[in-house]
Design an enzyme around this catalytic site. Structure first.
Site, PDB file in Angstrom:
ATOM      1  CD  GLU A 289      -3.006   1.456   0.103  1.00 23.46           C
ATOM      2  OE1 GLU A 289      -2.100   2.157  -0.088  1.00 23.46           O
ATOM      3  OE2 GLU A 289      -4.010   0.163   0.414  1.00 23.46           O
ATOM      4  CG  ASP A 293      -1.136   5.012  -0.882  1.00 24.16           C
ATOM      5  OD1 ASP A 293      -1.997   4.645  -1.860  1.00 24.16           O
ATOM      6  OD2 ASP A 293      -1.455   4.779   0.603  1.00 24.16           O
ATOM      7  CB  SER A 486      -4.844   1.748  -2.859  1.00 22.93           C
ATOM      8  OG  SER A 486      -6.436   1.162  -1.397  1.00 22.93           O
ATOM      9  CG  ASP A 529     -20.967  10.019 -17.448  1.00 24.85           C
ATOM     10  OD1 ASP A 529     -20.963   9.380 -16.398  1.00 24.85           O
ATOM     11  OD2 ASP A 529     -22.327   9.934 -18.288  1.00 24.85           O
ATOM     12  N   GLY A 548     -24.283  10.311 -16.785  1.00 21.62           N
ATOM     13  CA  GLY A 548     -24.271  11.247 -15.197  1.00 21.62           C
ATOM     14  C   GLY A 548     -23.915  10.386 -13.814  1.00 21.62           C
ATOM     15  CG  ASP A 550     -22.323   6.077 -12.077  1.00 22.75           C
ATOM     16  OD1 ASP A 550     -21.861   5.389 -11.828  1.00 22.75           O
ATOM     17  OD2 ASP A 550     -22.359   6.042 -13.193  1.00 22.75           O
TER      18      ASP A 550
END
Length: 569
Positions: A289, A293, A486, A529, A548, A550
């Site tokens: 992780e 990152d 992540s 989108d 749109g 969601d």
């Protein structure tokens, strides 16, 4: 015989030596504990509890209005972020609140210390026996079965009735936050015969290899992210680290050499620690992780000063260091302009009290001009990770209306929703006005599908998405791919950091709290989108992406050129 004076003196001595009797009232209670926890037995009476008391903050409604005033693109105050002192003026408890709570503690021989910059948190340590009497509580030891970690908690506690309106809650008492045990990552080492991933892109075309492996070059081509170095040293990016996930400098150097050869391989991050945090550099200590990152901030936000904030295991805040890191940042005069966090909780694991308090803390930092981004979770509609459920499980902090929640996409022509991407509706936080129109459009199209499995009136998430599948990193010296929101969170945070750099170069303020802008007509038009894919879970197909907003991919993925125009560059 006793003289009357002596009798009075004795009575006074007794009165001062014993806490004043007060009428107690149940303050917080929960019927059961999450299935991952099992009661072991009564807590040892001499065990020490590190407790914190949250005082009622003075004017959260006023702070929320101030946040919206500086965040709404239509507001004349847009960009006029508040100072540390201005924010604290909204938060600092009223003097009568401080007096009422501290007097109660002193009556019980408890000396508390200030535990937050605005003084809205007090901390103290007392034995279980004293805490049980103080709060009329039954503390027990609970075991978290998956990790074997134990904690002392209660299912209910009381406070003096006359402290209602002054004392917000006592913590950690009824919170059963799952310990972070490491994200469920599947690191797939690269095969020797695998086609070479994209490295340097010389045209706007997205390389074909990006359909199967995502690299920084893919993201630059997909989203138009610039490769030029940032120029503003005061514009910074923070990356949260927990559970002894350590960011390895050698892995970062290998990553940059392989995937960003145009950047100096000496490019690195600074490290900040709290709660006994550290960042050892032995290869075997590198965390997937933390490597991910840092590689997808430094490798995307070219030249933006980046700080890895390592929160250690010596935290006693009951929420794995989440309270400590936000209070640390709030205490700083110059907090980072962007904060990326790829950790979170299932919302049901947290009492409404602590979830609301943390959410308000994010509001405080947002009002000062920090864009706060969290990954939306990797369990589809079943929460942070895939699990058995009958109703959909929202995640936290994604359900907090004052943060930006980031979902995951996959594929390139076009992008579709990654099936694991977390999304849904908060059961704690109401739908904020900035997303009312966008969410109602989705709900009207949804009809009665999955009715009763989620809170239609709740805050919908995620807000935005980015690539989150087959993302190439270097981990413990080996190249391979990982999946998860992540990945999406630091990628999006880096995009915002680069926009902030260009804004700062023109003497303009940072973007700050993003959502009012993202949901505005200009903000939505600057996103691509995503209209296909779903996030199954809880024995359902979950939600389905559509035109749109969601609760799968939010408003879509970034388009850097359009975002530049939308923010006035």
């Amino acid at each position: 015989m006793f003289s009357s004076a002596l009798l009075v003196a004795c009575l006074v001595a007794v009165a001062y030596g014993k806490p004043m009797a007060r009428s107690m009232q149940v303050h917080e209670t929960r019927e059961s504990v999450p299935s991952a926890f099992q009661r072991v037995g009564p807590a040892p009476q001499d065990a020490t509890l590190d407790l914190r008391v949250a005082l009622v903050q003075s004017d959260m409604a006023g702070l929320e209005k101030a946040l919206m005033d500086v965040s709404d693109p239509a507001s004349p105050l847009k960009g006029q972020h508040l100072s540390k002192e201005e924010v604290e003026a909204f938060v600092t408890p009223k003097p009568e609140t401080v007096t009422a709570v501290t007097n109660w503690l002193k009556e019980n021989d408890i000396e508390a210390t200030k535990a937050s910059p605005a003084g809205d948190w007090l901390s103290f340590s007392i034995p279980v026996s004293k805490a049980s009497a103080l709060l009329d509580a039954d503390f027990a030891v609970f075991n978290h079965t998956p990790t074997g970690k134990t904690s002392i908690r209660t299912l209910a506690y009381s406070i003096p009735a006359d402290l209602k309106g002054h004392l917000d809650f006592v913590h950690p008492t009824t919170v059963f936050a799952q310990p972070f045990s490491g994200r469920v990552f599947s690191f797939v080492p690269s095969r020797a015969d695998k086609p070479a991933p994209a490295v340097n892109v010389t045209s706007d075309a997205v390389p074909a290899s990006c359909a199967t492996t995502i690299t920084p070059a893919c993201l630059q081509a997909l989203y138009g992210i610039p490769t030029a170095l940032a120029t503003q040293k005061a514009n910074t990016l923070g990356v949260s680290g927990f559970i002894e996930q350590f960011a390895n400098q050698a892995d970062l150097k290998s990553f940059l050499t392989k995937f960003r050869p145009d950047l100096s391989s000496a490019t690195t991050f600074t490290t900040q620690t709290l709660d006994g945090g550290s960042n050892p550099q032995q290869v075997a200590e590198a965390g997937i992780e933390a490597d991910l990152d840092t590689q997808y901030t430094l490798g995307i936000a070219s030249g933006v000063p980046t700080t890895f904030i390592s929160v250690g295991e010596r935290n006693s805040d009951g929420v794995n260091g989440f309270l400590d890191i936000i209070n640390q940042l709030l205490s700083e005069t110059a907090a980072p302009q962007v904060l990326s966090t790829s950790y979170g909780f299932d919302e049901p694991d947290l009492p409404t009290s602590i979830a609301t308090n943390l959410c308000n803390a994010y509001m405080q930092l947002g009002a000062r001009g920090t864009s706060i981004l969290f990954s939306s979770g990797d369990g589809g509609v079943s929460g942070s990770q895939s699990q058995t459920c009958t109703t959909f499980v929202p995640t936290f902090p994604s359900g907090c209306p004052f943060v930006t929640s980031v979902g995951a996409t996959t594929g390139i022509a076009p992008e579709t929703a990654a099936s694991f991407t977390g999304g849904g509706f908060s059961a704690i936080f109401a739908q904020p006005s900035y997303q009312a129109s966008a969410v109602s459009g989705f709900l009207n199209a949804l009809g009665n599908t999955n009715a009763g499995k989620f809170n239609k009136a709740g805050r919908g998430f995620p807000d935005i998405s980015a690539q989150g599948q087959n993302v190439e990193i270097v981990f413990q010296g080996q190249t391979g791919t990982v999946d998860g929101t992540s990945c999406s969170c630091p990628i999006t945070a880096s995009t915002i950091a680069l926009l902030n750099d260009q804004l700062a170069a023109q003497g303009k303020p940072s973007l700050g709290f993003l959502n009012p802008f993202l949901y505005s007509a200009a903000g939505t038009a600057a996103l691509t989108d995503v209209t296909s894919g779903s996030n199954p879970g809880c024995n359902t197909n979950g939600f389905t992406a559509r035109a749109g907003w969601d609760p799968v991919t939010g408003l879509g993925t970034p388009n850097f050129a359009k975002l530049k125009t939308a923010v006035g560059l």
